[in-house]
Design an enzyme around this catalytic site. Sequence first.
Site, PDB file in Angstrom:
ATOM      1  N   ASN A 171       4.584   3.405  32.178  1.00  0.00           N
ATOM      2  CA  ASN A 171       5.876   4.018  32.278  1.00  0.00           C
ATOM      3  C   ASN A 171       6.133   4.852  30.775  1.00  0.00           C
ATOM      4  OD1 ASN A 171       6.116   1.327  30.838  1.00  0.00           O
ATOM      5  ND2 ASN A 171       8.238   1.565  31.031  1.00  0.00           N
TER       6      ASN A 171
ATOM      7  N   GLU B   1       9.574   6.087  28.442  1.00  0.00           N
ATOM      8  CA  GLU B   1      10.815   5.928  28.247  1.00  0.00           C
ATOM      9  C   GLU B   1      11.331   6.924  27.401  1.00  0.00           C
ATOM     10  OE1 GLU B   1      11.976   1.392  28.658  1.00  0.00           O
ATOM     11  OE2 GLU B   1      12.143   2.160  26.834  1.00  0.00           O
TER      12      GLU B   1
ATOM     13  N   CYS C 274       8.511   6.344  35.557  1.00  0.00           N
ATOM     14  CA  CYS C 274       7.881   5.048  35.706  1.00  0.00           C
ATOM     15  C   CYS C 274       6.601   5.181  35.864  1.00  0.00           C
ATOM     16  CB  CYS C 274       8.414   4.607  37.298  1.00  0.00           C
ATOM     17  SG  CYS C 274      10.146   4.286  37.348  1.00  0.00           S
TER      18      CYS C 274
ATOM     19  N   GLU D 152       4.395   4.128  38.101  1.00  0.00           N
ATOM     20  CA  GLU D 152       3.962   4.760  39.385  1.00  0.00           C
ATOM     21  C   GLU D 152       3.885   6.161  39.536  1.00  0.00           C
ATOM     22  OE1 GLU D 152       6.283   2.298  38.770  1.00  0.00           O
ATOM     23  OE2 GLU D 152       6.983   1.340  40.664  1.00  0.00           O
TER      24      GLU D 152
ATOM     25  N   CYS E  78      11.042   1.723  42.255  1.00  0.00           N
ATOM     26  CA  CYS E  78      12.168   1.886  42.320  1.00  0.00           C
ATOM     27  C   CYS E  78      12.307   3.033  43.668  1.00  0.00           C
ATOM     28  CB  CYS E  78      12.609   2.794  41.076  1.00  0.00           C
ATOM     29  SG  CYS E  78      11.841   4.264  40.724  1.00  0.00           S
TER      30      CYS E  78
ATOM     31  N   CYS F 214      10.026   6.214  42.945  1.00  0.00           N
ATOM     32  CA  CYS F 214       8.725   6.038  43.050  1.00  0.00           C
ATOM     33  C   CYS F 214       8.346   5.845  44.679  1.00  0.00           C
ATOM     34  CB  CYS F 214       8.356   5.001  42.413  1.00  0.00           C
ATOM     35  SG  CYS F 214       8.239   5.032  40.634  1.00  0.00           S
TER      36      CYS F 214
END
Length: 109
Positions: A45, A47, A56, A58, A89, A92
């Site tokens: 990830n 940010e 993310c 993924e 999420c 994803c």
Amino acid sequence: MAGNIKRDLVRAAAKARQRAAAPYSKFKVGAALLTRSGEIITGANVESASYGLTCCAERVALFNALTSGKKDFIAIAVVARAPGGPMPCGACRQLLAEYAPQAAVWVAD
């Protein structure tokens, strides 16, 4: 699917987790995507102070794979320090449904 493949994929995701850029939440996540040919592509990830720009693990792994010409994914492992493992999420899940619809999703903490 053989147990050692799952173990290796979870280990690759855990290693990718170490490269996460999570200065705000400190919640580091790693992902490892497995192609049918046996190649593992990882992501972590990233940010942003603007939360909506955060990506993310993924999606980073999937984007890395797709932009490298990879397809035909059979599994993805997602690892973070969260009870029971981190669940993907909605964003994803949507992208995995589009680009890796047959892939098993494994989570680990």
